[in-house]
Motif scaffolding. Structure first.
Motif, PDB file in Angstrom:
ATOM      1  N   ARG A  51       5.215  -1.186  -4.930  1.00  0.00           N
ATOM      2  CA  ARG A  51       5.617  -2.456  -4.330  1.00  0.00           C
ATOM      3  C   ARG A  51       7.126  -2.504  -4.125  1.00  0.00           C
ATOM      4  N   TYR A  52       7.863  -2.046  -5.114  1.00  0.00           N
ATOM      5  CA  TYR A  52       9.326  -2.090  -5.019  1.00  0.00           C
ATOM      6  C   TYR A  52       9.823  -1.199  -3.885  1.00  0.00           C
ATOM      7  N   LEU A  53       9.292   0.015  -3.798  1.00  0.00           N
ATOM      8  CA  LEU A  53       9.714   0.927  -2.737  1.00  0.00           C
ATOM      9  C   LEU A  53       9.331   0.386  -1.368  1.00  0.00           C
ATOM     10  N   ALA A  54       8.137  -0.189  -1.260  1.00  0.00           N
ATOM     11  CA  ALA A  54       7.705  -0.741   0.022  1.00  0.00           C
ATOM     12  C   ALA A  54       8.661  -1.826   0.503  1.00  0.00           C
ATOM     13  N   VAL A  55       9.023  -2.738  -0.410  1.00  0.00           N
ATOM     14  CA  VAL A  55       9.882  -3.866  -0.049  1.00  0.00           C
ATOM     15  C   VAL A  55      11.306  -3.419   0.247  1.00  0.00           C
TER      16      VAL A  55
END
Length: 356
Positions: free
Chosen positions: A137-141
């Motif tokens: 999630r962090y990398l996607a955002v």
């Protein structure tokens, strides 16, 4: 013997961790004890506090059985279940060949974005999509990408080369079906942490179509020898020498550990590898083999950015929700992924070379 926090619900322990990490530095120093300096590096206060608290939890990556180790990692991940403020939509993907995956799409991300195919860490024995949910999630955002997290088969039930077969299958699926996933088929990257970094590296070497970029968090790259960092940091810094032996013995027989699909550092030719951001942790037994791989990439003419987060420990990508140095390091990696893919889409990369 039971540890003080072992039977406390993980959500409660997670809340306690966040309270501790919000304390002023001098108070955290009292909890952590005297500074730790080794090999000319000073351990980050955040990392030292976490290691002290993990001892209370009794957490270990290895265990008597793989099932116990998997439960332990799942519990640890549940303690750190914070997600970015920006919503992320998820969708389960069934990949032909009986491989499962989860697609992460940040709110507002336009169709035709880059795609990161991500392989979770866990020594090829533990870990799954759920344990690395917050990292994806962090990398996607923060990298403005879609992320396809792959649930590859684990040892010892499925030893080498099962995980690699699944990793290649998932990457090939992502390239062939990028448009239906909402992504740009010309901007498919690979990435992973630890054992997942190993799988991403192998895909970068052996996939029919070279990935656009590789994002490697403290990858395992050579199972054939012991390096100095394993002697220096093999006890007391989360991933231990004993853990590494336990994982290796479950994953791959000793007589096959020099094969490039196990130890990609030993590949004859790395010139076809994609542009790479490779980050190591200073207090990590895997540090030296990751950095040796980056050096070989540079010698082969591959664009590579090597970054040692010298004050951190193995597994820091999963710890970003605690803030501080952990989040800073993962933010830097996300920025490198975003920049590297932007350069690729702008035509700043070489044509693929020969395979390793």
């Amino acid at each position: 013997m039971a540890q003080p926090l072992e039977f406390v619900p993980p959500s409660v322990v997670g809340g306690f961790l966040r309270v501790v990490f919000a304390l002023p530095g001098p108070v955290k120093r009292l909890i952590a004890g005297a500074p730790v300096v080794r090999d000319g590096q000073r351990l980050a206060l955040d990392a030292q506090v976490l290691l002290r608290l993990l001892r209370l939890e009794g957490e270990s990556l290895g265990a008597a059985t793989p099932a116990e180790a998997r439960r332990g990692l799942a519990r640890g991940s549940a303690m750190l279940s914070k997600v970015p403020a920006r919503p992320v939509r998820t969708r389960e993907i069934a990949i032909p060949g009986d491989v499962s995956a989860r697609l992460y799409t940040p709110a507002g991300l336009a169709d035709g974005s880059p795609l990161l195919v991500f392989y979770h860490g866990g020594g090829w024995v533990v870990g799954d999509i759920a344990t690395h949910d917050t990292v994806c999630r962090y990398l996607a955002v923060h990298a403005e990408v879609r992320v396809l997290s792959v649930d590859y088969r684990l040892a010892p039930e499925h030893p080498y080369p099962a995980g690699i077969e699944d990793a290649l299958t998932a990457y090939e699926y992502a390239v062939e079906n990028a448009e239906s996933l909402g992504a740009d088929p010309g901007a498919v990257a690979v990435g992973g942490d630890s054992a997942g970094g190993n799988l991403a590296t192998v895909v970068g070497l052996f996939a029919e179509r070279r990935p656009a970029f590789a994002l490697l968090f403290y990858p395992a790259t050579d199972m054939s020898v012991r390096r100095r960092s394993r002697e220096l940091f093999g006890d007391g810094f989360y991933l231990t020498d004993e853990d590494m032996t336990w994982f290796s013995d479950h994953y791959c027989p000793e007589e096959r550990r020099k094969e490039p699909r196990v130890s990609p550092l030993l590949a004859d030719d790395l010139s076809g590898f994609p542009p790479t951001y490779l980050v190591t942790a200073g207090f990590d037994p895997l540090r030296d083999e990751g950095e040796a791989f980056a050096e070989r990439l540079a010698e082969a003419g591959v664009p590579v950015a090597l970054r040692r987060q010298e004050d951190l420990i193995h597994g820091f990508a999963n710890m970003w929700s605690l803030g501080g140095r952990f989040q800073e390091a993962v933010s830097e990696a996300a920025g490198a992924l975003r920049t590297g893919l932007a350069l690729h889409r702008g035509g700043g990369t070489r044509e693929p070379g020969s395979r390793g």
